[in-house]
Motif scaffolding. Structure first.
Motif, short mmCIF file in Angstrom:
data_model
loop_
_atom_site.label_atom_id
_atom_site.label_comp_id
_atom_site.label_asym_id
_atom_site.label_seq_id
_atom_site.Cartn_x
_atom_site.Cartn_y
_atom_site.Cartn_z
N LYS A 151 0.73 -1.28 -0.65
CA LYS A 151 0.09 0.07 -0.20
C LYS A 151 1.02 1.67 0.22
N GLY A 152 1.60 0.92 -0.38
CA GLY A 152 3.10 2.26 -0.11
C GLY A 152 4.57 2.04 0.86
N ARG A 153 5.03 2.80 0.87
CA ARG A 153 5.80 3.87 2.07
C ARG A 153 5.20 3.15 3.46
N LEU A 154 5.84 2.55 4.08
CA LEU A 154 5.62 1.94 5.53
C LEU A 154 6.37 2.72 6.71
N ARG A 155 5.84 3.73 6.98
CA ARG A 155 6.47 5.11 7.68
C ARG A 155 5.90 5.14 9.55
N ALA A 156 6.67 6.10 9.71
CA ALA A 156 6.33 5.34 11.27
C ALA A 156 6.97 6.91 12.33
N ARG A 157 6.88 7.22 13.25
CA ARG A 157 7.76 7.94 13.75
C ARG A 157 8.47 7.37 14.53
N PHE A 158 9.58 7.80 14.81
CA PHE A 158 10.92 7.19 16.26
C PHE A 158 11.06 8.26 16.37
N CYS A 159 11.77 7.70 18.09
CA CYS A 159 13.18 8.39 18.61
C CYS A 159 13.77 7.36 19.24
N ALA A 160 15.14 7.54 19.29
CA ALA A 160 16.07 6.19 20.27
C ALA A 160 16.73 7.40 21.58
N LEU A 161 17.46 6.45 22.05
CA LEU A 161 17.91 6.97 23.42
C LEU A 161 18.90 6.18 23.62
N ARG A 162 20.19 6.19 23.85
CA ARG A 162 20.72 5.29 24.00
C ARG A 162 20.71 5.10 25.83
N VAL A 163 20.56 4.27 26.52
CA VAL A 163 19.91 4.51 28.30
C VAL A 163 20.78 2.90 28.90
N ARG A 164 21.00 2.84 29.80
CA ARG A 164 21.19 1.50 30.86
C ARG A 164 20.11 1.03 31.70
N MET A 165 19.88 0.23 30.82
CA MET A 165 18.92 -0.45 31.36
C MET A 165 18.66 -0.85 32.82
N LEU B 57 20.05 -2.92 39.86
CA LEU B 57 21.33 -2.05 39.07
C LEU B 57 21.63 -2.24 37.17
N PRO B 58 21.96 -0.74 37.24
CA PRO B 58 22.23 -0.38 35.65
C PRO B 58 23.14 -1.57 34.91
N GLY B 59 22.62 -2.08 33.89
CA GLY B 59 22.60 -3.17 32.89
C GLY B 59 24.07 -2.68 31.73
N ASP B 60 23.79 -3.40 30.66
CA ASP B 60 24.65 -2.88 29.34
C ASP B 60 23.76 -1.53 28.64
N GLU B 61 24.36 -1.40 28.21
CA GLU B 61 23.49 -0.08 27.39
C GLU B 61 23.21 0.04 26.19
N VAL B 62 21.62 0.11 25.97
CA VAL B 62 21.02 -0.26 24.94
C VAL B 62 20.28 0.82 24.24
N TRP B 63 19.51 0.45 23.49
CA TRP B 63 18.84 1.64 22.62
C TRP B 63 17.78 1.40 22.93
N LEU B 64 16.54 2.05 23.58
CA LEU B 64 15.17 2.31 24.08
C LEU B 64 15.07 3.50 23.07
N VAL B 65 13.87 2.58 21.61
CA VAL B 65 13.35 3.05 20.78
C VAL B 65 11.88 3.24 20.95
N ARG B 66 10.69 4.67 20.70
CA ARG B 66 9.45 4.48 20.34
C ARG B 66 9.32 4.94 19.54
N GLU B 67 7.79 3.87 18.86
CA GLU B 67 7.00 4.35 17.38
C GLU B 67 6.40 4.97 17.93
N GLU B 68 5.34 6.01 17.50
CA GLU B 68 4.58 6.42 16.95
C GLU B 68 3.50 6.33 15.77
N ARG B 69 2.95 5.08 16.07
CA ARG B 69 1.96 5.23 14.97
C ARG B 69 0.85 6.40 14.89
#
Length: 189
Positions: free
Chosen positions: A33-47, A63-75
């Motif tokens: 149905k065309g291009r698939l898109r959404a709004r994303f933002c991301a931040l490196r955090v210690r989970m 206790l904090p663990g490894d660094e990972v990406w925390l990503v939010r998707e807004e449809r």
């Protein structure tokens, strides 16, 4: 000396950490149905996934663990989804979105292997037999998929240009340092 570490900050929910980020529209691929898109933002955090320790009146905290990406998707419907990704710190927003959305393709392939090729029909009693059955099913799927693509004359798609910034509110494309202070405690997804 202390035998156990004590966390110096309280875990913060993913929604709280990403609440003030505006996000950026990302297209990860073309669909039927065309291009698939959404709004994303991301931040490196210690989970916050380390062992639990008490912080005075705050109760047990991780206790904090490894660094990972925390990503939010807004449809487009307003629905928000949160993800964790262990992609490298150099990954851009388009790579994060494409990796997250690749899960759907994997699920579709798995479903087709079960329905069309009998991946779920194994009734053996050994790991070796299970692995052989899964391997033969995957090989048959790969062969059939190559035949399907050849039948429609599909060529390799052109890649879209990579996203340069992870957040529209950050025009320079910098993420800053990982939030060691905000150990992200993920809500149930």
């Amino acid at each position: 000396p202390r035998k156990r570490h004590v966390p110096d900050q309280v875990s913060v929910a993913a929604e709280t950490i990403l609440a003030d980020m505006t996000g950026r529209s990302v297209t990860w691929r073309r669909g039927t149905k065309g291009r698939l898109r959404a709004r994303f933002c991301a931040l490196r955090v210690r989970m916050a996934d380390g062992p639990t320790q008490r912080i005075g009146a705050m109760g047990n905290q991780h206790l904090p663990g490894d660094e990972v990406w925390l990503v939010r998707e807004e449809r487009g419907s307003g629905e928000r989804k949160y993800y964790l990704s262990n992609l490298p710190a150099e990954a851009n927003l388009k790579q994060l979105a494409a990796t997250i959305k690749a899960r759907w393709i994997c699920e579709q392939a798995h479903q087709q292997m079960k329905e069309e090729l009998g991946l779920d029909h194994f009734e053996g009693r050994s790991w070796t037999g299970l692995h052989r059955h899964a391997l033969m099913t995957m090989m048959a799927y790969a062969f059939l998929q190559s035949r399907r693509l050849a039948a429609v004359g599909r060529k390799k798609k052109n890649r879209l240009p990579a996203a340069s910034a992870l957040d529209a509110g950050d025009p320079a494309g910098h993420l800053g340092s990982p939030q060691s202070a905000a150990s992200a405690a993920m809500p149930a997804l």
